[in-house]
Design an enzyme around this catalytic site. Structure first.
Site, mmCIF file in Angstrom:
data_model
loop_
_atom_site.group_PDB
_atom_site.id
_atom_site.type_symbol
_atom_site.label_atom_id
_atom_site.label_comp_id
_atom_site.label_asym_id
_atom_site.label_seq_id
_atom_site.Cartn_x
_atom_site.Cartn_y
_atom_site.Cartn_z
ATOM 1 N N ASN A 292 41.687 41.087 51.945
ATOM 2 C CA ASN A 292 42.812 41.211 51.011
ATOM 3 C C ASN A 292 42.683 40.338 49.779
ATOM 4 O O ASN A 292 43.594 40.291 48.949
ATOM 5 C CB ASN A 292 44.126 40.866 51.727
ATOM 6 C CG ASN A 292 44.468 41.877 52.804
ATOM 7 O OD1 ASN A 292 44.324 43.082 52.609
ATOM 8 N ND2 ASN A 292 44.895 41.386 53.960
ATOM 9 N N SER A 295 38.430 38.963 44.032
ATOM 10 C CA SER A 295 38.189 37.990 42.973
ATOM 11 C C SER A 295 39.205 36.846 42.984
ATOM 12 O O SER A 295 38.985 35.814 42.361
ATOM 13 C CB SER A 295 38.228 38.702 41.610
ATOM 14 O OG SER A 295 37.212 39.684 41.542
ATOM 15 N N THR A 321 26.982 40.145 51.397
ATOM 16 C CA THR A 321 25.699 40.819 51.217
ATOM 17 C C THR A 321 24.566 40.031 51.862
ATOM 18 O O THR A 321 24.451 38.821 51.667
ATOM 19 C CB THR A 321 25.414 41.010 49.718
ATOM 20 O OG1 THR A 321 26.484 41.743 49.129
ATOM 21 C CG2 THR A 321 24.114 41.771 49.508
ATOM 22 N N GLN A 515 21.335 63.396 34.064
ATOM 23 C CA GLN A 515 21.652 64.655 33.405
ATOM 24 C C GLN A 515 20.424 65.274 32.753
ATOM 25 O O GLN A 515 20.237 66.489 32.780
ATOM 26 C CB GLN A 515 22.742 64.432 32.342
ATOM 27 C CG GLN A 515 23.306 65.699 31.723
ATOM 28 C CD GLN A 515 24.146 66.507 32.701
ATOM 29 O OE1 GLN A 515 24.644 65.968 33.673
ATOM 30 N NE2 GLN A 515 24.289 67.787 32.432
ATOM 31 N N GLU A 542 30.291 40.372 41.693
ATOM 32 C CA GLU A 542 30.167 39.205 40.820
ATOM 33 C C GLU A 542 31.294 39.155 39.789
ATOM 34 O O GLU A 542 31.103 38.738 38.648
ATOM 35 C CB GLU A 542 28.799 39.191 40.106
ATOM 36 C CG GLU A 542 27.602 39.232 41.024
ATOM 37 C CD GLU A 542 27.462 37.996 41.887
ATOM 38 O OE1 GLU A 542 28.163 37.006 41.630
ATOM 39 O OE2 GLU A 542 26.669 38.032 42.834
ATOM 40 N N ALA A 544 34.883 41.696 39.393
ATOM 41 C CA ALA A 544 35.216 43.046 38.951
ATOM 42 C C ALA A 544 35.541 43.023 37.461
ATOM 43 O O ALA A 544 36.096 42.053 36.941
ATOM 44 C CB ALA A 544 36.407 43.584 39.745
#
Length: 565
Positions: A292, A295, A321, A515, A542, A544
């Site tokens: 919860n 940042s 990570t 594309q 790192e 948002a």
């Protein structure tokens, strides 16, 4: 000096003038926001939050214009030479500047009143004959397509990077490793969601990569009295070009942990841990984010309770990570039961655990308690795996609190020191992913024949490639220059700008590369689909982009704006 060089210089001078007008418009809006949000000379966060749209758009515009400033400065450094190489750099720089100014005006125009501006303020730049002529010339389809043809003729070479011999050697060494070792394994790691294989990890240990951020006196490769952020940047860029998930982020975690240790660790802790981290034994992970609280680090709730000989950890972490493979976790926990203390009640712990190659693990040490982890399935950025962690009365010895007893309550500050280089590293990761996508797009556009000619010969493809080249060069240059600034103790705001701008750009550029590949771009067997999936995470981790824009960049810009408070 030739006529071409004189023209280059004149173009750059025009670009500087036009960019200055746009930044003055941003400054005027920041001053207006300061008047609206300050009380007794102090900007109030609650009032600033009432203007989030304006703050976000101004932060993005300031970041893009800052990138333009660095790129124009780079081009000006090359204007003493009159070669075609430097003319090419100038054309990319002036095109990017024109796009940056136009984008800024387009962000401000629809909400002029929210920025404290009038329509006349915004149209003044376009009404100026010199500025209007510069923008029209730079943004003409014929000009952009001609730059695109230059990109094709040069096979994507973006011109001199002005790196030192030392950094050039570092770049070339890791570029070869990325091409020869990382890239051939990248697709298998991504498509089968594998952990990073030892074929990548072991050579990197031998090359000393894990010690790039550690001083030589502690077994690393960095000079004792001088940081080398740019060295880490060029290594990160090259490894990310091979694979973001399988190599590009490996240096980040040891850098964060070693920075935190150097900032707050006792000499005994430094002597014990830093030499081990420098050789990649153990590998590292960082556990700060909670389910919860992303940042908002001050909201951390994982509890550390004092017990005989140490602390008991209880609670959850997420997006850790490399949490499975790592043998050492840097864990931020709340040591004070008083939540009102916020970040002042947090401490940092060095948590040891066995390394695991699986998607799940469970640790039940003899000291009692349990630590379990589960990898989070993600659309990209595979290889390192991000874990959810659950601590249940997990014992940590007292000596493993960062700073020992003197570090209690200082974990937030150690975390900030650790993350100082994370933003500029993310910009470097973005540059690496973009370079890989850009190179693939050029190659494919030359080979793919549609309606009897290679798609590289169509104007729209050339326009795409020109803008990709200009954006990539701008991202590279702000990243390099800010890295050097950070080694002098400056550049924190510019690092946030580089992170936001490069991350957003990577999403667009990898999308355009995909594309250009058409249907094959959407196929997993084509690397550009991986680049597109990987690029999406860059704007999230790192810091948002919303948090950086609103809580870091906008707040600082408004606080430092001119005008009455």
């Amino acid at each position: 000096m030739s006529d071409v060089s004189v023209n280059d210089g004149q173009q750059l001078e025009q670009a500087v003038v036009v960019l200055s007008a746009a930044t003055q418009l941003i400054d005027k809006s920041l001053s207006a926001l300061k008047v609206r949000t300050a009380k007794d000379g102090r900007v109030l966060p609650a009032r600033l939050d009432e203007h989030q749209l304006a703050c976000f758009e101004l932060s993005v515009s300031w970041s893009e214009c800052t990138a333009a400033k660095f790129l124009l400065a780079h081009a000006k450094r090359l204007t003493d030479e009159s070669s075609a190489t430097n003319t090419f750099t100038t054309r990319l720089a002036t095109l990017f500047c024109a796009d940056a100014v136009t984008n800024t005006l387009n962000r401000l125009r629809p909400h002029a009143a929210d920025f404290g501006l009038t329509p006349a303020d915004i149209s003044a730049i376009e009404a100026d004959a010199g500025a209007a002529g510069f923008l029209a010339q730079q943004l003409a389809a014929q000009n952009i397509a001609a730059i695109g043809q230059m990109v094709l003729d040069r096979d994507g070479d973006l011109g001199p990077d002005l790196l030192s011999e030392h950094h050039t050697m570092m770049r070339d060494t890791f570029r070869r490793f990325s091409d020869d070792v990382v890239a051939p394994l990248a697709e298998e790691v991504h498509r089968q969601d594998l952990i990073i294989p030892d074929e990548i990890l072991e050579p990197l240990k031998e090359m000393g990569m894990f010690g790039l951020s550690i001083p030589g006196s502690y077994g690393g490769l960095q000079e004792d009295d001088k940081e080398d952020t740019l060295g880490m940047i060029v290594v990160t860029e090259e490894l990310s070009r091979g694979s973001l998930g399988a190599a590009g982020s490996l240096i980040t975690r040891p850098e964060i942990l070693s920075r935190a240790l150097l900032k707050g660790g006792t000499e005994e802790q430094k002597q014990y841990w830093l030499p081990q981290i420098a050789v990649g034994e153990p590998l590292c992970a960082v556990a700060v984010t909670e389910p919860n609280f992303g940042s908002d680090v001050a909201g951390v709730r994982l509890r550390a309770t004092a017990t005989e000989g140490g602390w008991l950890l209880n609670g959850a972490k997420t997006w850790c990570t490399f949490g499975g493979k790592a043998g050492l976790l840097l864990v931020l926990a709340r040591t004070s039961p008083d939540m009102d203390l916020g970040h002042r009640g947090l401490s940092m712990f060095l948590v040891e655990k066995p390394s695991s190659d699986g998607h799940e693990f469970e640790v039940t040490p003899e000291t009692g308690g349990k630590l379990t982890g589960r990898a989070i399935a993600t659309m990209g950025y595979r290889g390192m795996h991000s874990f959810e962690l659950f601590f249940d009365d997990f014992f940590v010895p007292a000596e493993n609190m960062l700073g020992d007893a003197g570090g209690e309550g200082k974990g937030f500050y150690y975390a900030m020191a650790g993350f100082a280089g994370g933003r500029i590293q993310t910009a470097a990761r973005a540059v690496g992913v973009m370079r890989a996508a850009f190179e693939r797009a050029i190659s494919y556009s030359k080979d793919r024949v549609v309606f009897a000619q290679p798609i590289a010969q169509y104007q729209l493809t050339q326009v795409k490639l020109a803008r990709m080249a200009a954006l990539l060069l701008a991202c590279r240059q702000i990243t390099y220059d800010v890295a050097e600034l950070m080694d002098t103790g400056a550049g924190d705001m510019e690092a946030s700008a580089a992170k936001i701008f490069a991350s957003k750009t990577a999403e667009w550029l990898t999308r355009e590369a995909l594309q250009i590949h058409g249907g094959m771009g959407y196929a997993e067997e084509t690397p550009v689909s991986r680049y597109f999936a990987d690029a999406r995470v860059l704007s999230i981790f790192e810091g948002a982009e919303e948090t950086l824009a609103l809580k870091v960049i906008a707040r600082s810009l408004v606080e430092n704006a001119q005008g009455a408070a």
